[in-house]
Motif scaffolding. Sequence first.
Motif, PDB file in Angstrom:
ATOM      1  N   TYR A 135      -9.128 -37.934 -47.471  1.00 45.73           N
ATOM      2  CA  TYR A 135     -10.032 -37.091 -48.254  1.00 45.73           C
ATOM      3  C   TYR A 135     -10.006 -35.689 -47.641  1.00 45.73           C
ATOM      4  O   TYR A 135     -10.367 -35.503 -46.483  1.00 45.73           O
ATOM      5  N   CYS A 136      -9.570 -34.702 -48.419  1.00 44.16           N
ATOM      6  CA  CYS A 136      -9.446 -33.332 -47.930  1.00 44.16           C
ATOM      7  C   CYS A 136     -10.472 -32.429 -48.607  1.00 44.16           C
ATOM      8  O   CYS A 136     -10.489 -32.306 -49.837  1.00 44.16           O
ATOM      9  N   SER A 137     -11.323 -31.804 -47.801  1.00 41.21           N
ATOM     10  CA  SER A 137     -12.326 -30.858 -48.305  1.00 41.21           C
ATOM     11  C   SER A 137     -11.945 -29.441 -47.903  1.00 41.21           C
ATOM     12  O   SER A 137     -11.730 -29.161 -46.715  1.00 41.21           O
ATOM     13  N   ILE A 138     -11.862 -28.553 -48.888  1.00 44.12           N
ATOM     14  CA  ILE A 138     -11.585 -27.145 -48.632  1.00 44.12           C
ATOM     15  C   ILE A 138     -12.818 -26.334 -49.009  1.00 44.12           C
ATOM     16  O   ILE A 138     -13.384 -26.503 -50.083  1.00 44.12           O
ATOM     17  N   SER A 139     -13.238 -25.463 -48.107  1.00 44.30           N
ATOM     18  CA  SER A 139     -14.372 -24.587 -48.398  1.00 44.30           C
ATOM     19  C   SER A 139     -14.142 -23.246 -47.721  1.00 44.30           C
ATOM     20  O   SER A 139     -13.195 -23.067 -46.961  1.00 44.30           O
ATOM     21  N   GLY A 140     -15.032 -22.297 -47.990  1.00 44.53           N
ATOM     22  CA  GLY A 140     -14.850 -20.968 -47.429  1.00 44.53           C
ATOM     23  C   GLY A 140     -14.932 -20.942 -45.919  1.00 44.53           C
ATOM     24  O   GLY A 140     -14.103 -20.328 -45.247  1.00 44.53           O
ATOM     25  N   PHE A 141     -15.958 -21.621 -45.375  1.00 48.94           N
ATOM     26  CA  PHE A 141     -16.218 -21.553 -43.937  1.00 48.94           C
ATOM     27  C   PHE A 141     -16.224 -22.911 -43.261  1.00 48.94           C
ATOM     28  O   PHE A 141     -16.504 -23.005 -42.067  1.00 48.94           O
ATOM     29  N   GLY A 142     -15.919 -23.976 -43.988  1.00 49.78           N
ATOM     30  CA  GLY A 142     -15.881 -25.295 -43.380  1.00 49.78           C
ATOM     31  C   GLY A 142     -17.173 -26.062 -43.537  1.00 49.78           C
ATOM     32  O   GLY A 142     -18.180 -25.541 -44.026  1.00 49.78           O
ATOM     33  N   GLN A 143     -17.146 -27.318 -43.122  1.00 47.77           N
ATOM     34  CA  GLN A 143     -18.293 -28.213 -43.291  1.00 47.77           C
ATOM     35  C   GLN A 143     -19.358 -28.018 -42.222  1.00 47.77           C
ATOM     36  O   GLN A 143     -20.444 -28.573 -42.309  1.00 47.77           O
ATOM     37  N   THR A 144     -19.053 -27.232 -41.184  1.00 43.95           N
ATOM     38  CA  THR A 144     -20.013 -26.978 -40.103  1.00 43.95           C
ATOM     39  C   THR A 144     -20.087 -25.481 -39.848  1.00 43.95           C
ATOM     40  O   THR A 144     -19.311 -24.697 -40.391  1.00 43.95           O
ATOM     41  N   GLY A 145     -21.033 -25.091 -38.999  1.00 42.88           N
ATOM     42  CA  GLY A 145     -21.168 -23.693 -38.628  1.00 42.88           C
ATOM     43  C   GLY A 145     -22.237 -22.984 -39.438  1.00 42.88           C
ATOM     44  O   GLY A 145     -22.663 -23.456 -40.499  1.00 42.88           O
ATOM     45  N   PRO A 146     -22.693 -21.821 -38.966  1.00 41.81           N
ATOM     46  CA  PRO A 146     -23.809 -21.117 -39.617  1.00 41.81           C
ATOM     47  C   PRO A 146     -23.502 -20.610 -41.014  1.00 41.81           C
ATOM     48  O   PRO A 146     -24.406 -20.360 -41.807  1.00 41.81           O
ATOM     49  N   ASN A 147     -22.209 -20.452 -41.343  1.00 43.37           N
ATOM     50  CA  ASN A 147     -21.829 -19.916 -42.660  1.00 43.37           C
ATOM     51  C   ASN A 147     -21.359 -20.985 -43.632  1.00 43.37           C
ATOM     52  O   ASN A 147     -20.798 -20.668 -44.680  1.00 43.37           O
ATOM     53  N   ARG A 148     -21.588 -22.251 -43.317  1.00 40.24           N
ATOM     54  CA  ARG A 148     -21.023 -23.344 -44.107  1.00 40.24           C
ATOM     55  C   ARG A 148     -21.417 -23.302 -45.576  1.00 40.24           C
ATOM     56  O   ARG A 148     -20.660 -23.756 -46.435  1.00 40.24           O
ATOM     57  N   LYS A 149     -22.564 -22.757 -45.895  1.00 36.72           N
ATOM     58  CA  LYS A 149     -23.038 -22.751 -47.283  1.00 36.72           C
ATOM     59  C   LYS A 149     -22.570 -21.524 -48.071  1.00 36.72           C
ATOM     60  O   LYS A 149     -22.789 -21.440 -49.272  1.00 36.72           O
ATOM     61  N   LEU A 150     -21.938 -20.573 -47.400  1.00 36.14           N
ATOM     62  CA  LEU A 150     -21.530 -19.361 -48.090  1.00 36.14           C
ATOM     63  C   LEU A 150     -20.283 -19.603 -48.938  1.00 36.14           C
ATOM     64  O   LEU A 150     -19.409 -20.379 -48.573  1.00 36.14           O
TER      65      LEU A 150
END
Length: 405
Positions: A135-150
């Motif tokens: 299962y591969c998830s791609i996001s702007g800032f990753g699944q962790t870290g302070p910017n994860r929701k951006l």
Amino acid sequence: MTDASDTPKGPLDGLIVCDLSRILAGPTATQMLGDLGALILKIENPKTGGDDTRAWGPPYADTTDGVTDLSAYFMAANRSKLSVAADIGTEEGRALVREIAMAADVVIENFKPDGLRKYGLDHETLCTERPDLVYCSISGFGQTGPNRKLAGYDLMAQGFGGIMSLTGPAEGTPHKVGVGIADVMCGMYAAIGILAALRHRDATGEGQHIDLALVDSQMAWLINEGTNYLLSGRDPERRGNAHPNICPYDVYPCADGHVILAVGNDGQFGRFATAMGRPDLAVDPRFLTNPLRLENRVALTEIVTDLFAERSQRDILEQLSAVTVPAGPIHTVAQALGSDQAEARGAVISVPRDDVTSGSVQLLGNPLKFSRTPVAASAPPPRVGEHTDIALDRLRDALARRGKR
């Protein structure tokens, strides 16, 4: 409708991918896997018009029904796939996607972190039920870290990740790269990660979750400029076309345009100097070695500029080619794709579609050249939901063939 059932076999024949991604990073990864023979089921919401990039035009393919859902942008990353219409906001749509995901080897998605949890399509839910699932998830800032929701579009990734501070003229506004390179490179990392995870699964029976961020991958390909900073503690400078570690390595004006010169070692510099009628430069104490040439970059740049000013591009390239000094022209896109080299290497391919007026669409070819399992576009970029009716048949057939191995 184009029938995509006659898929040529490739090195990934039999691999099934449930593609919940859109825009560019995820689609780049799944197009690569599809070109290599995997069965890619691209999930699109028909209520929203499918993948966002279908509307990122003009230009659009000239379709016989006048519907503009085949933009050039969409077609750049979505061949070799079957489009399945499913709205995961409905019970029916979720059930269809879940059926596909449970039968797949790979699920890839680029929703915001936790965005699929409420639908029961998140990695924790599916990987718990299918321990062998990749299962591969791609996001702007990753699944962790302070910017994860951006949110994370390519331009923002290039800005946050540092590459824009290195791109553009030395004086002026920082520039993004001319194409969505942060998205494309993230897609390449995704394809590599998926294949590595599949090899681990084949060896152990264990699937896993791949967490990939646009910004992470962009910072990873800062390459020499990133390590230049880590070693020196100094922020790299924006130098336009010049190289931070090699000189002369730049774009120089000539009598009828510009020439790229890329001198990579002392031997090449000596041959360059002789070919340009200035053998004295090779023994000039300022230019004996690359570190010295970097130290005296400004003076050497002025000399090279003067040497090229009265010469034609053709003359310069012929002289430097004769002594094997790397130099070349700056092509437009039309010149690059229309070159003899591009034709010889299959840089442009024509893929049949019976619902466009020309009968086919022209696309950029896959650069991989296999000696035994040639890469091929197994299907043209699809219309929204084009293959919903045949997707499950293809899925069951793939599963049946897998069971016979």
